[in-house]
Write an enzyme that holds these catalytic residues in place. Structure first.
Site, PDB file in Angstrom:
ATOM      1  N   LYS A 154       0.826  -1.218   0.000  1.00  0.00           N
ATOM      2  CA  LYS A 154       0.000   0.000   0.000  1.00  0.00           C
ATOM      3  C   LYS A 154       0.853   1.258   0.000  1.00  0.00           C
ATOM      4  O   LYS A 154       0.456   2.262  -0.579  1.00  0.00           O
ATOM      5  CB  LYS A 154      -0.950   0.013   1.211  1.00  0.00           C
ATOM      6  CG  LYS A 154      -2.124  -0.930   1.022  1.00  0.00           C
ATOM      7  CD  LYS A 154      -3.324  -0.492   1.840  1.00  0.00           C
ATOM      8  CE  LYS A 154      -4.492  -1.417   1.569  1.00  0.00           C
ATOM      9  NZ  LYS A 154      -5.582  -1.264   2.534  1.00  0.00           N
ATOM     10  N   LYS A 204      -3.906 -11.651  -6.348  1.00  0.00           N
ATOM     11  CA  LYS A 204      -5.247 -11.874  -5.781  1.00  0.00           C
ATOM     12  C   LYS A 204      -6.275 -10.920  -6.399  1.00  0.00           C
ATOM     13  O   LYS A 204      -5.917  -9.813  -6.801  1.00  0.00           O
ATOM     14  CB  LYS A 204      -5.213 -11.747  -4.251  1.00  0.00           C
ATOM     15  CG  LYS A 204      -5.330 -10.353  -3.721  1.00  0.00           C
ATOM     16  CD  LYS A 204      -5.665 -10.324  -2.226  1.00  0.00           C
ATOM     17  CE  LYS A 204      -5.695  -8.866  -1.788  1.00  0.00           C
ATOM     18  NZ  LYS A 204      -6.050  -8.599  -0.437  1.00  0.00           N
ATOM     19  N   LYS A 261     -10.204  -5.302  -4.729  1.00  0.00           N
ATOM     20  CA  LYS A 261     -11.079  -4.161  -5.003  1.00  0.00           C
ATOM     21  C   LYS A 261     -10.290  -3.022  -5.626  1.00  0.00           C
ATOM     22  O   LYS A 261     -10.836  -2.172  -6.296  1.00  0.00           O
ATOM     23  CB  LYS A 261     -11.691  -3.579  -3.721  1.00  0.00           C
ATOM     24  CG  LYS A 261     -11.988  -4.533  -2.646  1.00  0.00           C
ATOM     25  CD  LYS A 261     -12.611  -3.848  -1.439  1.00  0.00           C
ATOM     26  CE  LYS A 261     -11.878  -4.277  -0.192  1.00  0.00           C
ATOM     27  NZ  LYS A 261     -12.666  -4.383   0.993  1.00  0.00           N
TER      28      LYS A 261
HETATM   29  P1  TYM Z   1     -10.523  -6.747   3.350  1.00  0.00           P
HETATM   30  O1  TYM Z   1     -11.625  -5.759   3.483  1.00  0.00           O
HETATM   31  O2  TYM Z   1      -9.425  -6.461   2.402  1.00  0.00           O
HETATM   32  O3  TYM Z   1     -11.106  -8.148   2.966  1.00  0.00           O
HETATM   33  C1  TYM Z   1     -12.197  -8.708   3.670  1.00  0.00           C
HETATM   34  C2  TYM Z   1     -12.081 -10.220   3.675  1.00  0.00           C
HETATM   35  O4  TYM Z   1     -12.050 -10.719   2.341  1.00  0.00           O
HETATM   36  C3  TYM Z   1     -10.927 -11.585   2.186  1.00  0.00           C
HETATM   37  N1  TYM Z   1     -10.439 -11.463   0.797  1.00  0.00           N
HETATM   38  C4  TYM Z   1     -10.243 -12.495  -0.041  1.00  0.00           C
HETATM   39  N2  TYM Z   1     -10.417 -13.820   0.129  1.00  0.00           N
HETATM   40  C5  TYM Z   1     -10.143 -14.618  -0.934  1.00  0.00           C
HETATM   41  N3  TYM Z   1      -9.706 -14.163  -2.133  1.00  0.00           N
HETATM   42  C6  TYM Z   1      -9.507 -12.845  -2.346  1.00  0.00           C
HETATM   43  N4  TYM Z   1      -9.099 -12.422  -3.528  1.00  0.00           N
HETATM   44  C7  TYM Z   1      -9.775 -11.934  -1.260  1.00  0.00           C
HETATM   45  N5  TYM Z   1      -9.699 -10.589  -1.114  1.00  0.00           N
HETATM   46  C8  TYM Z   1     -10.102 -10.317   0.142  1.00  0.00           C
HETATM   47  C9  TYM Z   1      -9.920 -11.090   3.213  1.00  0.00           C
HETATM   48  O5  TYM Z   1      -9.000 -12.099   3.564  1.00  0.00           O
HETATM   49  C10 TYM Z   1     -10.808 -10.717   4.365  1.00  0.00           C
HETATM   50  O6  TYM Z   1     -11.120 -11.857   5.157  1.00  0.00           O
HETATM   51  N6  TYM Z   1      -7.871  -5.722   7.387  1.00  0.00           N
HETATM   52  C11 TYM Z   1      -8.996  -6.473   6.912  1.00  0.00           C
HETATM   53  C12 TYM Z   1     -10.298  -6.104   7.595  1.00  0.00           C
HETATM   54  C13 TYM Z   1     -10.225  -6.237   9.071  1.00  0.00           C
HETATM   55  C14 TYM Z   1     -10.220  -7.458   9.792  1.00  0.00           C
HETATM   56  C15 TYM Z   1     -10.150  -7.074  11.180  1.00  0.00           C
HETATM   57  C16 TYM Z   1     -10.303  -8.796   9.420  1.00  0.00           C
HETATM   58  C17 TYM Z   1     -10.144  -5.215   9.968  1.00  0.00           C
HETATM   59  N7  TYM Z   1     -10.099  -5.742  11.222  1.00  0.00           N
HETATM   60  C18 TYM Z   1     -10.105  -8.041  12.156  1.00  0.00           C
HETATM   61  C19 TYM Z   1     -10.275  -9.749  10.432  1.00  0.00           C
HETATM   62  C20 TYM Z   1     -10.179  -9.376  11.772  1.00  0.00           C
HETATM   63  C21 TYM Z   1      -9.154  -6.184   5.434  1.00  0.00           C
HETATM   64  O7  TYM Z   1      -8.702  -5.196   4.936  1.00  0.00           O
HETATM   65  O8  TYM Z   1      -9.930  -7.076   4.783  1.00  0.00           O
END
Ligand code: TYM
Length: 334
Positions: free
Chosen positions: A115, A197, A200
């Site tokens: 990032k 991966k 978004k």
């Molecule tokens: P975020 O918002 O990027 O993604 C949310 C969830 O989606 C999963 N994910 C994927 N799984 C499979 N293939 C993909 N291409 C893919 N892209 C995203 C992520 O693994 C995630 O489970 N920092 C975290 C949000 C967060 C969080 C937390 C998660 C904040 N606090 C505490 C768990 C526990 C995030 O940015 O996820």
């Protein structure tokens, strides 16, 4: 434990447009976990502002994400769905945990490196300590289990390290959380560059299927998906594009790899891609219809937000007060 159940926590950022990766890797696996766990699912809007956001859009997206959770089948009576920014314990615990986290640990985080390369003009401290806020999210609820996609594993590891470090100093304050990775869909890759991966923030919109894409767009993107010249539907690392499409197909239809390979034995990529597209449509169309319905019911959604925020605040404060006492902050006078 809450109500004799283990505690489960997860969250998603309300940034950008959610992709099929978010759905298959996370959201889909969250449904029904409340039978076995006391579940907290947050909208990580505080994490979202580590990159610049338009305020009105961020607000709209946070609400849309909450609605999406419900539309995906997460029952708001049985699961606690709330905005991270409305439970102040997240920020308060994050501050304390910052003081138990080292610069070196944070600078090794892959997501920080990615990032900060992408937003070179805005490498803010929030981006750097992002994993600490994530650790606070998890530890605040004495979480046992965290369902995430593979990309979040490094953050979960650091959360465990911070919790153990704190416990070593102050005794058994935090439950040490474990990751929970779904069987299929743990890492859905870009349709255009299947070694990356699905994200978004991908600049190429054809690489990602967005949860609100209409059926024609979904089919078109699947048809355009990058494959190879092998011409056979096999699950192998040498065929990353096909492997990813198999993962999508099996995750949408709850099948094993073997079942998919058998189903498409002797068939060409054209048929296979069409079937993948149709499966994705059959999963996303009902989800989209339900979102449209829920969006109309403002009072119902507002009621859920209010009730669940109170519940989250109650449990968050229980841990926070304990932590504040341990580190030596004065007792509150009642
Ligand atoms: P975020 O918002 O990027 O993604 C949310 C969830 O989606 C999963 N994910 C994927 N799984 C499979 N293939 C993909 N291409 C893919 N892209 C995203 C992520 O693994 C995630 O489970 N920092 C975290 C949000 C967060 C969080 C937390 C998660 C904040 N606090 C505490 C768990 C526990 C995030 O940015 O996820």
């Amino acid at each position: 434990m809450i109500n004799d159940k283990k505690v489960l926590f997860s969250a998603m950022q309300s940034t950008g447009t959610l992709t099929l990766g978010n759905y298959l890797g996370a959201l889909k696996n969250w449904v029904n976990l409340s039978d076995d766990y006391e579940c907290f699912y947050s909208i990580a809007d505080m994490h979202s502002i580590t990159v610049r956001q338009d305020p009105a859009t961020l607000r709209k997206r946070a609400r849309a994400l909450l609605i999406l959770y419900i539309a995906a089948g997460i029952d708001p009576q049985k699961n606690c769905l709330y905005y991270q920014s409305q439970v102040s314990g997240h920020a308060e615990l994050a501050w304390i945990l910052n003081c138990f986290t080292y610069m070196g640990e944070m600078s090794r985080m892959t997501q920080f490196k990615d990032k900060s390369a992408k937003h070179a003009d805005n490498i803010n401290v929030g981006l750097f300590t992002y994993p600490v806020l994530m650790a606070a999210d998890i530890l605040l609820y004495q979480t046992d289990v965290v369902p995430v996609g593979i990309d979040q594993m490094q953050h979960l590891e650091i959360c465990r390290d911070i919790a153990m470090r704190f416990n070593n100093v102050y005794g058994d304050v935090f439950t040490i959380p474990e990751a929970y990775i779904g069987k299929a869909g743990a890492k859905i890759m870009s349709l255009q560059d299947p070694v990356k991966k699905m994200s978004k923030s991908d600049d190429n919109p054809n690489g990602s299927i967005y949860l609100m894409d209409d059926p024609d767009t979904i089919i078109r993107k699947c048809k355009k998906a990058v494959t190879d010249s092998e011409g056979c539907v096999l699950y192998r690392d040498e065929q990353p594009g096909v492997k990813n499409l198999i993962d999508i197909y099996r995750s949408c239809n709850d099948l094993t790899v073997e079942q998919v390979v058998k189903e498409f034995d002797g068939k060409g990529y054209g048929d296979f891609k069409m079937a993948v597209g149709e499966s994705v449509v059959s999963v996303l169309k009902p989800l989209q219809d339900r979102v449209a319905e829920l969006e109309k019911d403002k009072a119902y959604i507002d009621g859920i937000i209010k009730e669940n925020t109170e519940k989250a605040t109650y449990f968050a404060n229980k841990t926070l007060r304990k932590v504040q006492r341990k580190v030596g902050f004065p007792d509150r006078i009642r």
